[in-house]
Design an enzyme around this catalytic site. Structure first.
Site, PDB file in Angstrom:
ATOM      1  CB  THR A   1      13.033  83.635  72.517  1.00  0.00           C
ATOM      2  OG1 THR A   1      14.101  84.140  71.800  1.00  0.00           O
ATOM      3  CG2 THR A   1      12.873  83.547  74.131  1.00  0.00           C
ATOM      4  CB  CYS A   2      13.195  79.660  68.580  1.00  0.00           C
ATOM      5  SG  CYS A   2      15.262  79.966  68.008  1.00  0.00           S
ATOM      6  CB  ILE A   3       9.489  80.169  65.537  1.00  0.00           C
ATOM      7  CG1 ILE A   3       9.235  79.581  67.507  1.00  0.00           C
ATOM      8  CG2 ILE A   3      10.801  79.266  65.168  1.00  0.00           C
ATOM      9  CD1 ILE A   3       7.786  78.732  66.712  1.00  0.00           C
TER      10      ILE A   3
END
Lengths: 571, 616
Positions: free
Chosen positions: B411-413
């Site tokens: 995951t990131c943003i």
């Protein structure tokens, strides 16, 4: 009390017009009108009453143009060629598949035959054809359906469906509903016919009933046409199997399914035909043509029509022409009516709601009902407009056409919730004509799209609903009929001020579209008919079985209709 | 616009407003009423005043005594008589929330007797399930109607419970993490081999640097690059396969992957969680480290420009897993005498009870959004397939596979609503359904969220078909993030709902994440928001699914399956809806629902101060 004053003014104006009518020579009429060419703002009632009926001569500006496609179906196949001499009433083209015969409306010589039309040059000065000439049908009088088919009659209310085909469907013990509603404002030729040819029309209804084996005939007329109703009732004296049904003055009471609903109390689905109610609906002029075909052996070569708008000498009224030869050019009819009075916006063929713009050189067809010349369009200088398309009025293309003539920029197109396209061919039908489903959401959508104007084609009831939200949202309301109504001095279509039901006393023997909750006499169930679609009765004395126990242990309770139903489930 | 009879029934308690002019003497029916869904817009544009309006239920069947134009409310003195609110108004009592929202409590059906009264009508069909008619009285009092309906269903069938598989977790305590000559565990001390970083870097071409440091509670005020993942350290024992047998796990220590590109651009630059850990991590979320956990933090540097392309973040995860894998190998060597706690999870099928599936939408747009599905080791890399490579199609997993780390999340943003690997390890919705004896929990369907719309509908149709083939009666659909993925999230709900399956959706929505699309099957929604302002506040894990959300969704689904309805959402996000529902649930079940803390319990960062001010 303002209304009373208005009525007085209307009567005065009528008197003036009648005076003018009395003048013998057409030229004289023109002169007289010219001198009094003041624009008087009239209300709708007055316009309809200011009717001039004419049976007269036409000058032709070139060939008569008989379109090979005069109604529903494929174009006809010509059976004459260039150079052939033809006489009035002569068969000149035959249908291929669904369609109707085409006869020459003049004596003359064929000058050209194309894929679309037959051109005939006539040296005679044409006159209104009248009822009796020509007698060219070969079928025997007692083979009534054959007479109708051979005569090439099509639905003259505008639909153009071949009448021979329509009448080949039997409605045993059912109904022939005669559409004498003439719900397009301004048009007046159907009403004029009812007075002038009332006996012939009734005979026509009997022929149609005999052909289709119907038991009852119902003539649907708007309540406001007192004079016409009187004429019909007089002609109906001693006749028991035909009666008059009165309708409120609401657009679109003349829509086919609206006529069925109002007369028989059954709302058809958009893809159902009147036969689903054991009925056929037939236009009142078509009925007259059926009579002429059977009685005199006369083919369909002429059309009754109404001319109105910016015409010299019409003075905000209308002119009704009987038996205009099919194929005559629009400009010839306009000339006969007095000629266009100065600059104009467009020429409409048909009524204000459903009519289409046409050109001066376009020919009259078997379905032409009106020719209306409008004032030039106002310039809205590119204002953003949202269109609200309705099945009962102008379609999307026509609204876009009007928007461009007003110099408006279309930013959104919405369709009324009830506008359905059952066949997917772009022909919309209203699920419940004349009964609005609400328009607030559509108006909000148009507002959200950034429009400042809304152009609608709705019926009386839906237009009224639009008026309930669009002005409040800051949208200027325009109706597709505005420029036409304004031309003839009628109040534009906006708020609905009259009832959707027939109110007050009605003549004896008539039924009426009453408010079902009211106890006024004359509701559609008050005339009893054995069999047929009406008069469904229930026997409430017998216990009603509503519970079924399925083998799977389910209990189904089905209550078809009723009130104050209580179902109690106890251990 | 006028409404259908069915729709009118659903809105029986909404104000009655005429859609069009109606003349005196009209007997009012659904044809005459404006759609309550547009009232807010009409009121705010000044077209409509609802003061004094009677309800649709009260107006139906009444006769108008005066002619009224469109958009006029029906007042008491405009009709002959106000009707008794009609029949099956099984009204749900809790208020609902915004474009999405939540409702969990329900009213109960009076025991023993079913009364139906219809004021007036046409073509009415009533089908009454024999289970409800016969068995409702036997259901426990005090429980929600949903529960009542479900247990009566159970009474009807004599099906027995069946334990399909069992997962055992052995917990080992770690109190200290040190660097040493080799990776090993001695007592409660974990040693990580010095120099392992270089070897990890060497395995991945795109990874140019990896720094490892040990962060204990006292050092939480440490700056961190954006957090890419929080992972449990766990391994399978012997021949056990993921999702069954025995799993060993280290307590009080987690792996924390962070990173940037060589030039210092955050991986997922927009909406990233870099900053001081104590200000940016919502401790204790299923997804996050717990407060007190020792963090083994890896800070990677990847090749420039690779931060927004699939291979970059994946390489970072792979390199970091080299270290985790070495710890897993050490964990395998430990003696049972070090086990401090043993947990046992049974996957039980309950034939005869209402069958329920959990659909979890996971990110699959590519770029830095991906998920590795079904590795050999819990939250490992080896053996797993990225769901982007699986074209995001649904993959059915057992609940125990989920709890055993079958998702390695990239995951990131949007860190506040994204579910990191640790989330699945202790997924509250899975746990809630697994322990609910009133339902038959069939399995978990993972479906990726593709980037392209046509693919979104491709996968959502597969979700619908999977649910249909599983023959479930209810489904809960969860998602992470908001916006783009809501397109497929709502399509999943539609595809499931159109098959007659009851469905509850769960997502972060609140103020910032209101649904961008909708359909008629989105009637039951649980909002995962925890933030004060209803926004994506970039606090790691803040708005993820928690037990308080899971209990609401479970009860809501059971209520729907029992034939209850969910109240429609309010126009604007209203956090009171959740608190009222939680209170109702606590009152009915007798077990208080404890709400988790939110960002207000953390020291406020400069970044957040700004965000908060903007949101206000």
């Amino acid at each position: 009390m303002a209304t009373k004053k208005k009525t007085k003014a209307a009567i005065k104006a009528k008197a003036k017009a009648t005076k003018a009518k009395a003048a013998k020579a057409v030229k004289k009429i023109k002169k007289a009108v010219k001198s009094t060419a003041k624009k008087v703002k009239n209300d709708a009632k007055k316009v309809i009453k200011n009717v001039k009926q004419t049976v007269q001569a036409f000058k032709t500006s070139g060939d008569i143009v008989l379109l090979l496609k005069q109604g529903v179906g494929k174009p006809c196949v010509p059976c004459v060629k260039k150079g052939d001499k033809v006489v009035v009433g002569q068969l000149i083209a035959k249908p291929q598949g669904l369609g109707a015969n085409l006869h020459s409306s003049v004596d003359g010589v064929v000058t050209k035959v194309t894929d679309a039309a037959i051109f005939i040059k006539s040296n005679k000065i044409l006159s209104s054809l009248g009822q009796i000439v020509p007698k060219t049908i070969k079928a025997k009088k007692d083979d009534m359906l054959a007479c109708v088919t051979e005569a090439g009659i099509v639905g003259m209310g505008g639909a153009g469906f071949p009448t021979g085909v329509k009448l080949s469907t039997e409605v045993k013990d059912g109904y022939v509903l005669v559409n004498a509603v003439e719900c397009e404002p301004i048009l007046a030729h159907n009403m004029a016919q009812l007075v002038r040819y009332s006996n012939e029309t009734i005979k026509g209804v009997h022929y149609v009933m005999k052909i289709t084996k119907a038991k009852h005939g119902i003539i649907a007329i708007k309540q406001k046409h007192k004079e016409e109703i009187e004429a019909v009732l007089k002609a109906l004296k001693g006749i028991t199997d035909i009666h008059v049904h009165l309708l409120p003055d609401i657009y679109p009471m003349g829509e086919e399914r609206a006529v069925v609903r109002e007369c028989l109390g059954k709302l058809l689905d958009v893809n159902e035909l009147p036969s689903a109610a054991n009925a056929i609906v037939i236009n009142v002029e078509t009925v007259l043509r059926v009579y002429e075909a059977i009685e005199f052996g006369r083919p369909a070569v002429s059309k009754n029509l109404t001319v109105s708008g910016k015409i010299k000498g019409i003075n905000n009224g209308v002119k009704v022409f009987y038996d205009v030869p099919i194929g005559l050019k629009v400009k010839d009819v306009i000339e006969a009516a007095g000629g266009i009075d100065g600059k104009y916006g467009e020429i409409i063929m048909g009524g204000p709601f459903m009519g289409k713009p046409c050109k001066l050189d376009d020919p009259i067809t078997k379905t032409t009902g009106g020719i209306i010349v409008t004032e030039p369009f106002k310039d809205y200088k590119g204002a953003k407009v949202g269109l609200l398309v309705c099945a009962c009025g102008a379609n999307e293309d026509r609204l876009k056409d009007i928007a461009s003539k007003y110099n408006m920029k279309v930013v959104d197109v919405e369709y009324c919730k009830q506008a359905k396209d059952p066949k997917g061919n772009g022909v919309y039908k209203c699920e419940n004509p004349g009964n609005c489903p609400g328009q607030a959401l559509k108006c909000m959508n148009i507002k959200k799209a950034g429009a400042t104007e809304i152009l609608i084609s709705n019926c009386s009831d839906c237009t009224n609903t639009v008026m309930g939200s669009a002005p409040g949202l800051g949208l200027n309301v325009h109706h597709a009929t505005d420029h036409i109504f304004e031309t003839v001095g009628m109040e534009v279509q906006r708020h609905l001020k009259k009832s959707k039901f027939v109110e007050g006393p009605i003549p004896e023997g008539c039924t009426a579209s009453r408010n079902p909750e009211s106890n006024e006499p004359g509701g559609i169930n008050s005339v009893s008919h054995a069999g047929g679609a009406g008069g469904v009765s229930a026997d409430y004395s017998k216990p009603y079985v509503f519970r079924e126990d399925s083998p799977e242990g389910e209990i189904l309770i089905s209550i078809e209709s009723g009130s104050d139903i209580s179902v109690k489930w106890e251990d | 616009m006028s409404i259908s009879a069915e729709y009118a029934q659903e809105h029986i308690n909404d104000p009655a407003v005429l859609c069009c002019r109606r003349e005196a003497g009209t007997k009012l029916s659904h044809h005459d009423f404006e759609d309550p869904a547009i009232f807010d817009d009409l009121v705010s544009s000044g077209l409509l005043k609802l003061d004094g309006a009677i309800t649709i239920g009260q107006a139906m069947g009444a006769t108008l005594t005066k002619t009224l134009d469109s958009l006029n409310p029906v007042l008491k003195d405009c009709v002959d008589k106000v009707q008794e609110a009609a029949a099956p108004a099984a009204v749900s009592s809790a208020p609902a929330a915004p474009a999405s929202s939540n409702q969990g409590a329900t009213t109960s059906v009076a025991g023993g007797k079913l009364k139906i009264h219809i004021g007036e009508g046409k073509g009415i069909d009533l089908e009454i399930p024999m289970g409800l008619a016969g068995g409702a009285g036997a259901a426990g009092t005090g429980a929600s109607a949903g529960a009542a309906g479900v247990s009566s269903g159970a009474a009807a069938s004599a099906g027995g419970e069946k334990v399909v598989r069992t997962l055992t977790r052995k917990h080992y305590n770690i109190t200290e993490v040190k660097r040493g000559k080799e990776t090993k565990i001695e007592g409660t001390t974990l040693y990580i081999r010095k120099g392992i970083e270089e070897e990890a870097v060497a395995t991945q071409e795109l990874v140019h640097d990896l720094k490892l440091d040990i962060i204990t509670k006292d050092k939480y005020h440490t700056y961190s690059e954006t957090i890419m993942d929080t992972q449990p350290i766990a391994t399978k024992e012997g021949d056990s396969e993921l999702g069954s047998g025995v799993t060993r796990v280290l307590d009080n220590v987690v792996m924390l992957l962070t990173g940037t590109t060589d030039e210092g651009v955050q991986i997922g630059e927009f909406g990233s969680s870099e900053g001081y850990l104590d200000e940016n991590v919502m401790w204790g979320r299923p997804s996050c480290p717990d407060y007190g956990d020792i963090l083994i933090r890896g800070t990677v540097k990847i090749e420039n420009k690779k931060n927004m392309e699939r291979p970059g973040p994946l390489a970072a995860h792979k390199a970091f897993d080299v270290i985790t894998q070495e710890i897993r190998m050490a964990l395998k060597e430990l003696d049972d005498s070090l086990v401090v706690n043993t947990e046992k999870f049974d996957q039980v099928r309950r034939p005869g009870k209402k069958k329920v599936a959990l659909v979890k939408e996971i990110m699959g747009q590519g770029a830095m959004h991906d998920n590795l599905i079904l590795p050999v080791e819990p939250v490992g890399v080896l053996g797993a397939h990225p769901n982007v490579d699986l074209c995001n199609v649904p993959v059915v997993c057992s609940p125990l596979e989920v709890l055993d780390g079958c998702i390695h999340a990239l995951t990131c943003i949007g860190p506040a609503s994204k579910e990191q690997s640790r989330h699945y390890w202790r997924e509250p919705m899975v746990l809630e359904l697994l322990h609910d004896k009133e339902i038959d929990f069939a399995g978990v369907i993972f479906v990726g969220s593709p980037q392209i719309n046509s693919e979104k509908f491709y996968v959502s149709r597969r979700v619908g078909m999977t649910c249909e083939a599983m023959d479930v009666e209810g489904a809960i659909v969860t998602t992470e993030g908001f916006g783009n993925n809501h397109v497929d999230f709502t399509s999943h709900i539609e595809q499931i709902g159109m098959r007659g399956i009851k469905v509850v959706g769960m997502s972060f929505c609140a103020k910032q994440g209101a649904l961008v699309t909708g359909n008629k099957y989105i009637e039951a929604m649980v909002d995962n928001n925890k933030s004060e302002a209803g926004i994506e506040n970039e606090i790691l894990g803040n708005n993820t699914l928690c037990p308080e959300d899971a209990v609401r969704a479970d009860l809501m689904l059971k209520a729907l399956m029992a034939g209850e309805s969910v109240k429609k959402p309010e126009k604007e996000w209203n956090p009171n809806v959740k608190s009222q529902n939680v209170e109702l649930i606590s009152n009915v079940t007798g077990k208080p629902v404890e709400l988790v803390k939110n960002e207000t319990s953390l020291p406020m960062s400069e970044k957040y101060k700004k965000k908060y001010a903007n949101a206000k």
